[in-house]
Motif scaffolding. Sequence first.
Motif, PDB file in Angstrom:
ATOM      1  N   GLY A 503      -6.295  17.126   4.572  1.00 18.16           N
ATOM      2  CA  GLY A 503      -4.851  16.660   4.749  1.00 18.16           C
ATOM      3  C   GLY A 503      -4.445  17.480   6.074  1.00 18.16           C
ATOM      4  N   TYR A 504      -3.140  17.062   6.645  1.00 19.24           N
ATOM      5  CA  TYR A 504      -2.666  17.731   7.725  1.00 19.24           C
ATOM      6  C   TYR A 504      -1.105  17.888   7.274  1.00 19.24           C
ATOM      7  CZ  TYR A 504      -0.770  13.141   9.073  1.00 19.24           C
ATOM      8  OH  TYR A 504       0.078  11.930   9.016  1.00 19.24           O
ATOM      9  N   ASP A 512      18.038  23.030  16.719  1.00 18.66           N
ATOM     10  CA  ASP A 512      17.960  24.289  15.816  1.00 18.66           C
ATOM     11  C   ASP A 512      18.363  23.623  14.461  1.00 18.66           C
ATOM     12  OD1 ASP A 512      17.274  26.029  17.905  1.00 18.66           O
ATOM     13  OD2 ASP A 512      19.389  26.412  18.285  1.00 18.66           O
ATOM     14  N   HIS A 513      18.742  22.400  14.332  1.00 20.30           N
ATOM     15  CA  HIS A 513      19.611  21.992  13.006  1.00 20.30           C
ATOM     16  C   HIS A 513      18.663  20.683  12.498  1.00 20.30           C
ATOM     17  CE1 HIS A 513      22.968  24.973  13.471  1.00 20.30           C
ATOM     18  NE2 HIS A 513      23.286  24.377  14.502  1.00 20.30           N
ATOM     19  N   TRP A 514      17.850  20.128  13.152  1.00 20.09           N
ATOM     20  CA  TRP A 514      17.169  19.079  12.702  1.00 20.09           C
ATOM     21  C   TRP A 514      15.627  19.378  12.826  1.00 20.09           C
ATOM     22  CZ3 TRP A 514      19.398  14.961  10.257  1.00 20.09           C
ATOM     23  CH2 TRP A 514      20.773  15.068  10.322  1.00 20.09           C
ATOM     24  N   GLN A 515      14.954  18.823  11.805  1.00 21.07           N
ATOM     25  CA  GLN A 515      13.535  19.179  11.798  1.00 21.07           C
ATOM     26  C   GLN A 515      12.669  17.783  10.847  1.00 21.07           C
ATOM     27  OE1 GLN A 515      12.467  22.576   9.461  1.00 21.07           O
ATOM     28  NE2 GLN A 515      10.073  22.353   9.646  1.00 21.07           N
ATOM     29  N   PHE A 516      11.547  17.645  11.463  1.00 21.78           N
ATOM     30  CA  PHE A 516      11.032  16.676  10.870  1.00 21.78           C
ATOM     31  C   PHE A 516       9.599  16.981  10.323  1.00 21.78           C
ATOM     32  CE2 PHE A 516       7.230  13.739  11.871  1.00 21.78           C
ATOM     33  CZ  PHE A 516       7.811  12.491  11.234  1.00 21.78           C
ATOM     34  N   ARG A 517       9.063  16.279   9.226  1.00 23.00           N
ATOM     35  CA  ARG A 517       8.002  16.681   8.699  1.00 23.00           C
ATOM     36  C   ARG A 517       7.094  15.484   8.221  1.00 23.00           C
ATOM     37  NH1 ARG A 517       6.241  19.756   2.745  1.00 23.00           N
ATOM     38  NH2 ARG A 517       4.071  20.116   3.584  1.00 23.00           N
ATOM     39  N   ASN A 518       6.001  15.724   8.602  1.00 24.70           N
ATOM     40  CA  ASN A 518       4.983  14.470   7.902  1.00 24.70           C
ATOM     41  C   ASN A 518       3.590  15.051   7.619  1.00 24.70           C
ATOM     42  OD1 ASN A 518       2.706  12.530   9.569  1.00 24.70           O
ATOM     43  ND2 ASN A 518       3.858  11.586   8.044  1.00 24.70           N
ATOM     44  N   ALA A 519       3.454  14.978   6.092  1.00 22.54           N
ATOM     45  CA  ALA A 519       2.282  15.608   5.610  1.00 22.54           C
ATOM     46  C   ALA A 519       1.542  14.556   4.897  1.00 22.54           C
ATOM     47  CB  ALA A 519       2.893  16.740   4.829  1.00 22.54           C
ATOM     48  N   PHE A 520       0.063  14.781   4.873  1.00 21.44           N
ATOM     49  CA  PHE A 520      -0.751  13.825   4.318  1.00 21.44           C
ATOM     50  C   PHE A 520      -1.838  14.564   3.660  1.00 21.44           C
ATOM     51  CE2 PHE A 520      -4.641  11.757   4.699  1.00 21.44           C
ATOM     52  CZ  PHE A 520      -4.574  10.405   3.914  1.00 21.44           C
ATOM     53  N   SER A 521      -2.084  13.975   2.256  1.00 21.29           N
ATOM     54  CA  SER A 521      -3.485  14.817   1.927  1.00 21.29           C
ATOM     55  C   SER A 521      -4.175  13.575   1.102  1.00 21.29           C
ATOM     56  CB  SER A 521      -3.019  15.681   0.862  1.00 21.29           C
ATOM     57  OG  SER A 521      -2.379  15.035  -0.369  1.00 21.29           O
ATOM     58  N   ALA A 522      -5.527  13.716   1.028  1.00 25.22           N
ATOM     59  CA  ALA A 522      -6.619  12.834   0.614  1.00 25.22           C
ATOM     60  C   ALA A 522      -7.469  13.622  -0.427  1.00 25.22           C
ATOM     61  CB  ALA A 522      -7.340  12.043   1.635  1.00 25.22           C
ATOM     62  N   SER A 523      -7.775  13.109  -1.557  1.00 24.68           N
ATOM     63  CA  SER A 523      -8.609  13.798  -2.578  1.00 24.68           C
ATOM     64  C   SER A 523      -9.501  12.960  -3.208  1.00 24.68           C
ATOM     65  CB  SER A 523      -7.700  14.510  -3.600  1.00 24.68           C
ATOM     66  OG  SER A 523      -6.667  15.289  -3.161  1.00 24.68           O
ATOM     67  N   ARG A 557      -9.814   8.878  -6.628  1.00 23.32           N
ATOM     68  CA  ARG A 557      -9.287   9.243  -5.298  1.00 23.32           C
ATOM     69  C   ARG A 557      -7.775   9.265  -5.106  1.00 23.32           C
ATOM     70  NH1 ARG A 557     -13.560   6.092  -5.833  1.00 23.32           N
ATOM     71  NH2 ARG A 557     -12.205   3.901  -6.059  1.00 23.32           N
ATOM     72  N   PHE A 558      -7.178   9.937  -4.482  1.00 22.46           N
ATOM     73  CA  PHE A 558      -5.814  10.108  -4.508  1.00 22.46           C
ATOM     74  C   PHE A 558      -5.480  10.206  -3.084  1.00 22.46           C
ATOM     75  CE2 PHE A 558      -1.501  11.863  -4.796  1.00 22.46           C
ATOM     76  CZ  PHE A 558      -0.917  10.908  -5.629  1.00 22.46           C
ATOM     77  N   PHE A 559      -4.393   9.617  -2.547  1.00 21.16           N
ATOM     78  CA  PHE A 559      -3.732   9.380  -1.059  1.00 21.16           C
ATOM     79  C   PHE A 559      -2.393   9.721  -1.138  1.00 21.16           C
ATOM     80  CE2 PHE A 559      -7.444   7.047  -1.357  1.00 21.16           C
ATOM     81  CZ  PHE A 559      -8.420   7.641  -0.271  1.00 21.16           C
ATOM     82  N   ASN A 560      -1.895  10.817  -0.411  1.00 17.61           N
ATOM     83  CA  ASN A 560      -0.272  10.952  -0.433  1.00 17.61           C
ATOM     84  C   ASN A 560       0.186  11.205   0.863  1.00 17.61           C
ATOM     85  OD1 ASN A 560       2.282  11.832  -0.960  1.00 17.61           O
ATOM     86  ND2 ASN A 560       1.658  12.985  -2.753  1.00 17.61           N
ATOM     87  N   LEU A 561       1.292  10.358   1.173  1.00 17.00           N
ATOM     88  CA  LEU A 561       1.687  10.544   2.653  1.00 17.00           C
ATOM     89  C   LEU A 561       3.256  10.626   2.507  1.00 17.00           C
ATOM     90  CD1 LEU A 561       1.846  10.310   5.793  1.00 17.00           C
ATOM     91  CD2 LEU A 561       2.230   7.815   5.577  1.00 17.00           C
ATOM     92  N   ASP A 562       3.720  11.768   2.932  1.00 15.46           N
ATOM     93  CA  ASP A 562       5.179  12.437   2.682  1.00 15.46           C
ATOM     94  C   ASP A 562       5.829  12.610   4.225  1.00 15.46           C
ATOM     95  OD1 ASP A 562       7.610  12.643   1.395  1.00 15.46           O
ATOM     96  OD2 ASP A 562       7.098  14.787   0.886  1.00 15.46           O
TER      97      ASP A 562
END
Length: 906
Positions: A503-504, A512-523, A557-562
């Motif tokens: 994953g990544y 300073d006040h706004w943030q973006f996150r993109n996370a992915f995992s595959a199992s 198999r499991f895939f998750n994108l948040d």
Amino acid sequence: MEFKQLVPSLLLTSAIVVLVTTPTKSEEVSSIRVHKSPASTDSGSSTQQARLVTKAQHVKPITEIRRLSEIEHPSKNAQMLLVQSPAQETAPSSEVVQVTGVKANPTKTGVEVILQTSKGQALQLVNRSTGNSFITDIPNAQLRLPSGDAFTFRSDKPIAGVTQITVTNFDAKTIRVTVIGEMSVPQVELFDSPNEGLIFSVASTAPSAQQGQQPQTQQPQAQQPETQTQPTQPSASGDEPIELVVTGQQDGYNPSVSTTGTKTDTPQRDIPQSIQVVPQQVLEDQQVRNLGEALRNVPGLARGANSASRGQFATPKIRGFDANDNIFRDGLRDPTTGYVVPDVAGIERIEVLKGPGSVLYGQGSLGGVINLVTKKPLSDPYYSVEASVGSFNFYRGAFDFSGPLNDSKTLLYRLNFAAQTTESFLDFYDEQKYFVAPVLSWQISDRTQLTFQAEYVNRPKDYGQQGIPAVGSVLPNRNGKVPRDRNTAEPDSTDDQRSFRVGYDLEHRFSDHWQFRNAFSASWLRRDRNYVFSTALAAADNLTLSRIYQLGGDDQRFFNLDTYIVGKFATGSIQHQLVTGFNLTRSESDLKITTGRAASLDVFNPVYGKQLGAVTSRGDNTSSTDTLGIYVQDQVTLASNLKLLLGLRFDTLNQTNEDRLNNTKQAQSDDAFSPRVGLVYQPIEPISLYANYSRSFTPNTGTAFNGSSFQPERGTSYEVGIKGDISNTLSATLAFYDLTRSNVLTEDPVNEGFSIQTGEQRSKGVELSIAGEILPGWNVIAGYAYTDTEITKDNTYAVGNLLNNVPKHSFNLWTSYEIQSGRFKGLGFGTGVFYVGERQGDLNNTFTLPSYFLTEVAIFYKQDRFRASVNFKNLFDVDYFESALNQVNVYYGDPFTVQGTISWQF
């Protein structure tokens, strides 16, 4: 818009947001920015350089600390004062400065505390006074040792007139310096040294100090010698340095911040929900080998139908309800983790969120969420090797390497590896486990960071999950007692498991006040089955076990994108911290299994190796589930002591199940709203009163007699509680809750073989947890749980029956002490007691597992970077039962075991 049409649109939107974003200039900061003074040629004490004097009871804003050449030497009474302003007025820098050590030196007039950092000019300071305390917050910094671990500095009664000085991580991006005076607010001087770092000089108020006499100070020693910074050299005055107090890695036993509850770096006291953390130091002191051992430290956690050391699955229960599918990794749900839990070598800490987490995480258990926080790369070189040996031929080796890959430290890596082999008190049981987890972190810019992670686990093992009958263990058997080491499977039964995860995690700050996150995992998970297990004990003789066998395997198999955005803004005087985003998951499963009759077994005089019988059934099934969740959460600060948490999530899912042997296919769709409301009120700063209401959902598969699809199972939670800081290093939480699980599938009383959704179960109880440092070197983590569960509606089980494997009373206590000075400095001791009350063995409540009380003892020694320990588990060799699956599968717990471990950091 249909689900399949909506997914590409959301993915495209996510990509565009990242590509078009450009960094913006930091906002102007109204608090003090410290600027380094030029290096002094004077070889004397750092207190001879330029300084800024402050008395906390006065208020006069200063925009910056000037350079040495710009400072006019003031008269004796002239003083420049630090700004005193609310923390919320400070806009922290986007860069979090690492303070790599804390030193304390006595001076002729008092003591100076040095925060070691090469970026003193980037620090921002906000100070205030409360009672006799001088407090400075540094909202863009963190205490971090060279190994990357967090720590806390404390000195009790360092000088006359001052009772305590502490430097601690107040939250994930703020250091708090507190100086407590005996009778009044102490006088503190502040200056920045180019060679040392940021320096707080505290003056003694005693006459003896003013006359140049040596102040009386305590000299506590380090709790973690392998992470202790070196003391400073004697100053020009000839005074010896005061030694550093480090309360342990990851804030010792009491981490103050958890991301699991809100997906933000929010102090736990500001979250209106019970959260317990099992930090790295506890895992190390107890020499935890698996998830079951770690979760004993969390009140309200119980073991499901399995064995902790030989279990096929993790199967924890939280507040009475199964949470096997609610085990997360770094905030992302991964159902395969319940089958193959990552090795403890790759886990930094374990965070347990009590109650529903559906608003942020979607479908899952009503009881709560278990989040495994994995180890991340460190900015400085770190190398650690470890070897263990123990009872039942237990052998284990591990290493942990980390550091930068380039001079600018924008590329960091971490590599964890572990291998172990063990047998068991159970007959013919053998297990191996191999684990490797590489991590690469890339600081693309000062605002953007990308982390890649991978993990491989290979666990070939004999089938040791098999239990023994209740009659002959828990219940009397006229033939005697079944031996504890009896294995009712076959010597060649195996259940091999392999998993691979990748994953990544991309984080970007717009400002300073706004943030973006993109996370992915595959199992990917593969299980190969070849085992025999029991199905019934013949009532006629209480000797003969009927058994079946299963051959085959399954793939999951499991895939998750948040993807979500975190933003801070204000509407008038009300502060907001917004989290909003979407979550996409897909799970796939393929099962091919052959089931048949196996030869029966005499449980008292077993004869193994008989030929397998005829095949009774075959299975070839595949299933998939696609889920889309859209969520929004707002943490509202109505006042400095009043905080509101609002959250709402909408989930839609599509399920498909196919029987390839019978050529049948079934599909269904569900959707659910999950709200969350919470309130925190702090009558005084150390105390938080909270209340919350939330709901959860879990999909149900299958159809009723009329062909209609089942609605999702729903959960409703009410919780109130108190969180309190007993001291700067010791905290407690008291929680009262009432949970209701509805839409539970139960037997259709009219149409045999079908189910209806009329079942309901309830759990209510009280939990108390305490964790932290009592005195320098003396740590504790403890808890008590009262859990009252029952079936309130059902067509299969009697109303009023208790839920199985859930003790009404449970208690845990682990405490350790490390000698802080003298000849035996570094020598430590730990002891723990774990009590689990009576539990029902099945939902029919036909038998009861007796209560048990376990004692553990540890002896360890730490010197510089070397550590050695010996842990004695189940010290008095108590004969106890961990859990039960049914009347023919009851699981014994491990007997007395010894484990020795040595480790070295370099």
